[in-house]
Design a protein around this motif. Structure first.
Motif, PDB file in Angstrom:
ATOM      1  N   LEU A 332      37.292  -2.095  61.604  1.00 23.22           N
ATOM      2  CA  LEU A 332      37.688  -0.686  61.607  1.00 23.22           C
ATOM      3  C   LEU A 332      36.519   0.186  61.174  1.00 23.22           C
ATOM      4  O   LEU A 332      36.251   1.229  61.797  1.00 23.22           O
ATOM      5  CB  LEU A 332      38.885  -0.474  60.684  1.00 23.22           C
ATOM      6  CG  LEU A 332      39.299   0.978  60.441  1.00 23.22           C
ATOM      7  CD1 LEU A 332      39.695   1.655  61.749  1.00 23.22           C
ATOM      8  CD2 LEU A 332      40.437   1.055  59.420  1.00 23.22           C
ATOM      9  N   VAL A 333      35.825  -0.227  60.142  1.00 27.56           N
ATOM     10  CA  VAL A 333      34.653   0.532  59.681  1.00 27.56           C
ATOM     11  C   VAL A 333      33.611   0.595  60.790  1.00 27.56           C
ATOM     12  O   VAL A 333      33.028   1.660  61.064  1.00 27.56           O
ATOM     13  CB  VAL A 333      34.057  -0.105  58.403  1.00 27.56           C
ATOM     14  CG1 VAL A 333      32.771   0.609  57.996  1.00 27.56           C
ATOM     15  CG2 VAL A 333      35.065  -0.072  57.263  1.00 27.56           C
ATOM     16  N   ALA A 334      33.377  -0.519  61.466  1.00 33.82           N
ATOM     17  CA  ALA A 334      32.408  -0.544  62.574  1.00 33.82           C
ATOM     18  C   ALA A 334      32.840   0.394  63.699  1.00 33.82           C
ATOM     19  O   ALA A 334      32.002   1.068  64.320  1.00 33.82           O
ATOM     20  CB  ALA A 334      32.247  -1.967  63.092  1.00 33.82           C
ATOM     21  N   ALA A 335      34.151   0.447  63.968  1.00 35.94           N
ATOM     22  CA  ALA A 335      34.657   1.344  65.006  1.00 35.94           C
ATOM     23  C   ALA A 335      34.452   2.805  64.625  1.00 35.94           C
ATOM     24  O   ALA A 335      34.062   3.635  65.461  1.00 35.94           O
ATOM     25  CB  ALA A 335      36.135   1.059  65.263  1.00 35.94           C
ATOM     26  N   LEU A 336      34.705   3.132  63.361  1.00 27.89           N
ATOM     27  CA  LEU A 336      34.473   4.497  62.882  1.00 27.89           C
ATOM     28  C   LEU A 336      33.003   4.879  63.020  1.00 27.89           C
ATOM     29  O   LEU A 336      32.666   5.989  63.459  1.00 27.89           O
ATOM     30  CB  LEU A 336      34.919   4.626  61.421  1.00 27.89           C
ATOM     31  CG  LEU A 336      36.416   4.446  61.120  1.00 27.89           C
ATOM     32  CD1 LEU A 336      36.649   4.362  59.614  1.00 27.89           C
ATOM     33  CD2 LEU A 336      37.236   5.581  61.714  1.00 27.89           C
ATOM     34  N   GLN A 337      32.131   3.950  62.645  1.00 27.66           N
ATOM     35  CA  GLN A 337      30.687   4.208  62.758  1.00 27.66           C
ATOM     36  C   GLN A 337      30.263   4.372  64.213  1.00 27.66           C
ATOM     37  O   GLN A 337      29.448   5.245  64.542  1.00 27.66           O
ATOM     38  CB  GLN A 337      29.915   3.062  62.099  1.00 27.66           C
ATOM     39  CG  GLN A 337      30.092   2.995  60.592  1.00 27.66           C
ATOM     40  CD  GLN A 337      29.530   1.717  59.990  1.00 27.66           C
ATOM     41  OE1 GLN A 337      29.484   0.675  60.648  1.00 27.66           O
ATOM     42  NE2 GLN A 337      29.109   1.790  58.732  1.00 27.66           N
ATOM     43  N   LEU A 338      30.841   3.551  65.104  1.00 22.56           N
ATOM     44  CA  LEU A 338      30.497   3.637  66.526  1.00 22.56           C
ATOM     45  C   LEU A 338      30.944   4.974  67.111  1.00 22.56           C
ATOM     46  O   LEU A 338      30.187   5.631  67.849  1.00 22.56           O
ATOM     47  CB  LEU A 338      31.146   2.482  67.282  1.00 22.56           C
ATOM     48  CG  LEU A 338      30.936   2.454  68.796  1.00 22.56           C
ATOM     49  CD1 LEU A 338      29.445   2.412  69.137  1.00 22.56           C
ATOM     50  CD2 LEU A 338      31.661   1.258  69.418  1.00 22.56           C
ATOM     51  N   ALA A 339      32.150   5.396  66.787  1.00 21.80           N
ATOM     52  CA  ALA A 339      32.652   6.679  67.290  1.00 21.80           C
ATOM     53  C   ALA A 339      31.773   7.829  66.820  1.00 21.80           C
ATOM     54  O   ALA A 339      31.546   8.801  67.562  1.00 21.80           O
ATOM     55  CB  ALA A 339      34.086   6.890  66.849  1.00 21.80           C
ATOM     56  N   ASP A 340      31.249   7.716  65.599  1.00 25.28           N
ATOM     57  CA  ASP A 340      30.390   8.769  65.047  1.00 25.28           C
ATOM     58  C   ASP A 340      29.069   8.900  65.785  1.00 25.28           C
ATOM     59  O   ASP A 340      28.382   9.928  65.679  1.00 25.28           O
ATOM     60  CB  ASP A 340      30.125   8.514  63.563  1.00 25.28           C
ATOM     61  CG  ASP A 340      31.229   9.058  62.665  1.00 25.28           C
ATOM     62  OD1 ASP A 340      32.067   9.846  63.161  1.00 25.28           O
ATOM     63  OD2 ASP A 340      31.252   8.690  61.466  1.00 25.28           O
ATOM     64  N   THR A 341      28.668   7.881  66.555  1.00 26.41           N
ATOM     65  CA  THR A 341      27.397   7.965  67.293  1.00 26.41           C
ATOM     66  C   THR A 341      27.518   8.839  68.539  1.00 26.41           C
ATOM     67  O   THR A 341      26.512   9.212  69.129  1.00 26.41           O
ATOM     68  CB  THR A 341      26.904   6.564  67.713  1.00 26.41           C
ATOM     69  OG1 THR A 341      27.837   5.988  68.638  1.00 26.41           O
ATOM     70  CG2 THR A 341      26.744   5.654  66.508  1.00 26.41           C
ATOM     71  N   GLY A 342      28.740   9.148  68.938  1.00 24.05           N
ATOM     72  CA  GLY A 342      28.949  10.023  70.082  1.00 24.05           C
ATOM     73  C   GLY A 342      29.305  11.423  69.615  1.00 24.05           C
ATOM     74  O   GLY A 342      28.674  11.971  68.708  1.00 24.05           O
ATOM     75  N   THR A 343      30.313  11.987  70.239  1.00 29.63           N
ATOM     76  CA  THR A 343      30.819  13.309  69.839  1.00 29.63           C
ATOM     77  C   THR A 343      32.251  13.123  69.359  1.00 29.63           C
ATOM     78  O   THR A 343      33.219  13.298  70.129  1.00 29.63           O
ATOM     79  CB  THR A 343      30.771  14.296  71.031  1.00 29.63           C
ATOM     80  OG1 THR A 343      29.448  14.303  71.580  1.00 29.63           O
ATOM     81  CG2 THR A 343      31.131  15.706  70.573  1.00 29.63           C
ATOM     82  N   PRO A 344      32.425  12.740  68.110  1.00 32.26           N
ATOM     83  CA  PRO A 344      33.757  12.376  67.630  1.00 32.26           C
ATOM     84  C   PRO A 344      34.673  13.588  67.473  1.00 32.26           C
ATOM     85  O   PRO A 344      34.213  14.709  67.266  1.00 32.26           O
ATOM     86  CB  PRO A 344      33.465  11.734  66.278  1.00 32.26           C
ATOM     87  CG  PRO A 344      32.214  12.388  65.810  1.00 32.26           C
ATOM     88  CD  PRO A 344      31.395  12.624  67.060  1.00 32.26           C
ATOM     89  N   THR A 345      35.967  13.317  67.566  1.00 31.06           N
ATOM     90  CA  THR A 345      36.961  14.357  67.320  1.00 31.06           C
ATOM     91  C   THR A 345      36.808  14.904  65.914  1.00 31.06           C
ATOM     92  O   THR A 345      36.913  16.121  65.681  1.00 31.06           O
ATOM     93  CB  THR A 345      38.374  13.788  67.519  1.00 31.06           C
ATOM     94  OG1 THR A 345      38.494  13.293  68.853  1.00 31.06           O
ATOM     95  CG2 THR A 345      39.429  14.850  67.277  1.00 31.06           C
ATOM     96  N   VAL A 346      36.588  14.010  64.957  1.00 36.18           N
ATOM     97  CA  VAL A 346      36.233  14.374  63.584  1.00 36.18           C
ATOM     98  C   VAL A 346      35.074  13.473  63.185  1.00 36.18           C
ATOM     99  O   VAL A 346      34.951  12.359  63.719  1.00 36.18           O
ATOM    100  CB  VAL A 346      37.413  14.186  62.594  1.00 36.18           C
ATOM    101  CG1 VAL A 346      38.554  15.143  62.913  1.00 36.18           C
ATOM    102  CG2 VAL A 346      37.903  12.742  62.586  1.00 36.18           C
ATOM    103  N   PRO A 347      34.205  13.915  62.280  1.00 36.47           N
ATOM    104  CA  PRO A 347      33.166  12.993  61.780  1.00 36.47           C
ATOM    105  C   PRO A 347      33.835  11.939  60.893  1.00 36.47           C
ATOM    106  O   PRO A 347      34.095  12.173  59.721  1.00 36.47           O
ATOM    107  CB  PRO A 347      32.225  13.910  60.988  1.00 36.47           C
ATOM    108  CG  PRO A 347      33.072  15.083  60.599  1.00 36.47           C
ATOM    109  CD  PRO A 347      34.103  15.252  61.674  1.00 36.47           C
ATOM    110  N   TYR A 348      34.117  10.783  61.468  1.00 37.37           N
ATOM    111  CA  TYR A 348      35.027   9.838  60.833  1.00 37.37           C
ATOM    112  C   TYR A 348      34.580   9.375  59.450  1.00 37.37           C
ATOM    113  O   TYR A 348      35.335   9.455  58.469  1.00 37.37           O
ATOM    114  CB  TYR A 348      35.254   8.627  61.751  1.00 37.37           C
ATOM    115  CG  TYR A 348      36.074   8.964  62.964  1.00 37.37           C
ATOM    116  CD1 TYR A 348      37.439   9.133  62.871  1.00 37.37           C
ATOM    117  CD2 TYR A 348      35.467   9.125  64.222  1.00 37.37           C
ATOM    118  CE1 TYR A 348      38.207   9.452  63.994  1.00 37.37           C
ATOM    119  CE2 TYR A 348      36.224   9.439  65.339  1.00 37.37           C
ATOM    120  CZ  TYR A 348      37.594   9.607  65.215  1.00 37.37           C
ATOM    121  OH  TYR A 348      38.342   9.929  66.318  1.00 37.37           O
TER     122      TYR A 348
END
Length: 467
Positions: A332-348
């Protein structure tokens, strides 16, 4: 009946004295004599300055005269007559007769250590804790602090009298001490130990001393002075809340934690909606709380609780605290970090780490749930989490976040609005169904993990947006 009982006890010691004298007379007269004994009770009876101790042993519940005449071996810390006199005066008793016999028994047993512990052994150890025969929280034996930095002292109140250590008896050893050792609660244990001056100062300033002198029982994670010195309070949390984050309800021994392996408990600090904050423990490498604070000395038993000494102050947890400290949520932490490398809905990562954000409810998939998802997406097993598009991961994560602090008791039966869209909850079966009809089970042993900025419920399947 009480008068008869006390008379019988006094008769026991009287006959004991007569027996000692009789043996001596037989020897003097050259007549036959049985084997002489020199038990701890014999030694006390023969020592004028321990007459109050003998009287106390006779009056206390539990037939302690017989106990300390037994095989042992025992180590007895024997208060002098003056020590007893000072104890009675300090506690408002005119005489030993006024001390309740059950209380007197426990006080005396708090001076009895199983086994033979010489002063040399204590000096070689320097300082530490041992257990007495008195009963503390949860039926466990009370702990006793010893320190040999300036003489041999116990609980910072009683010192071995010069020349009166290591008095040998047939069934053990006696150290004569200059004060009666009371029954310590968790606050007393903290006050007695110079490594806890920062803790006791903080408890005093936040008016929590009386709280921890209550009935409890409590399990207290006690940071050392060094731990307080290293703590910068990065989120400017209230000191009283930080302290209460180290207080758990009930008696939780280190063996209980090790038997569980890892898991969550609740502290006395509160989060959103006055819910108790959670704390995570893991015993795979020592006993560690919230991934940062390790137990040094465990299971210091007081009358109203247990103390575990920890090497770091445990700050109030965020959602990020629980995600990063539990290895079962590393995907889950890795997924949050991965999403943050794009344009996330929120900065996770920034959001779940922000104590002032939210509160949120996070449905947290386990590592196994993410592994199952990857196989669902690619049955060949050639796709790793890091291979996914950050935008796709962002879309998935939004379906795991609710913009409110919803504990399991408040979970609705029906539609739940997540940041990404609606999912369906069944608060009887404890399931979540995504827009694709995929059912995720809420793991009932891993619900209501409460932080300052939200609550986490662990689930066994990743929720997907409409496909």
């Amino acid at each position: 009946m009480k008068i008869i009982s006390k008379t019988f006890k006094l008769l026991t010691v009287f006959l004991l004295v007569i027996g000692i004298t009789g043996c001596s007379d037989d020897d003097d007269n050259g007549g036959p004599s049985g084997p002489e004994t020199n038990t701890i009770v014999d030694l006390a009876v023969a020592t004028p300055d321990l007459s109050s101790l003998v009287d106390a042993l006779v009056r206390a519940d539990g037939n302690l005269v017989a106990t300390l005449s037994g095989n042992g071996p025992f180590t007895v810390l024997a208060p002098t007559n003056t020590a007893f006199s000072n104890f009675l005066s300090a506690n408002g008793f005119a005489s030993l007769e006024e001390v309740p016999t059950d209380l007197l028994s426990q006080i005396l047993l708090n001076h009895v250590i199983s086994g033979e512990v010489t002063s040399t052994m204590l000096v070689n150890m320097g300082s530490g804790y041992t257990s007495t025969s008195a009963t503390g929280a949860g039926g466990n034996n009370l702990s006793l602090l010893f320190d040999t930095s300036s003489g041999v002292t116990f609980n910072n109140v009683a010192t071995v009298v010069d020349g009166l250590a290591d008095v040998d008896a047939d069934n053990g050893i006696v150290h004569v001490i200059d004060a009666v050792i009371g029954l310590p609660d968790v606050v007393d244990h903290a006050l007695n130990n110079s490594n806890f001056t920062s803790l006791t100062g903080a408890l005093t300033s936040e008016d929590l001393v009386t709280t921890l002198q209550g009935d409890g029982p409590f399990t207290v994670l006690a940071p050392t002075n060094d731990a307080f010195g290293n703590f910068a309070n990065p989120n400017s949390n209230a000191l009283s809340s930080i302290l209460l984050n180290h207080v758990l309800g009930g008696v939780i021994l280190s063996t209980d934690l090790v038997a569980s392996g890892s898991g969550y408990a609740y502290t006395s600090a509160v989060g959103p909606n006055d819910t108790d904050l959670s704390i995570y423990f893991d015993t795979s490498d020592g006993v560690v709380f919230n991934g940062l604070s390790t137990v040094g000395t465990a299971d210091i038993v007081g009358t109203n609780g247990i103390i575990h000494v920890v090497d770091e102050v445990i700050d109030l947890p965020t959602i990020a605290t629980f995600a990063t400290s539990n290895p079962a949520l590393s995907s889950l932490v890795a997924a949050l970090q991965l999403a943050d490398t794009g344009t996330p809905t929120v900065p996770y990562i920034a959001t779940v780490s922000d104590a002032t954000a939210g509160p949120f409810t996070v449905f947290a998939p386990t590592n196994d749930a993410f592994a199952d998802l990857l196989l669902e997406l690619d049955p060949s097993g050639n796709t790793a989490l890091g291979d996914l598009d950050p935008a796709t991961v962002d879309s998935v994560l939004t379906y795991h976040i609710v913009g409110a602090n919803v504990q399991s008791s408040g979970l609705p039966n029906g539609a739940v609005a997540t940041l990404g869209g609606e999912i369906t909850a069944d608060n009887t079966a404890f399931t979540l169904t995504d827009p694709n009809g995929r059912v995720s089970n809420i793991i009932t042993t891993l619900v209501d993990i409460q932080s300052t900025n939200g609550v986490v419920h662990v689930i066994d399947k990743v929720i997907l947006p409409p496909q």
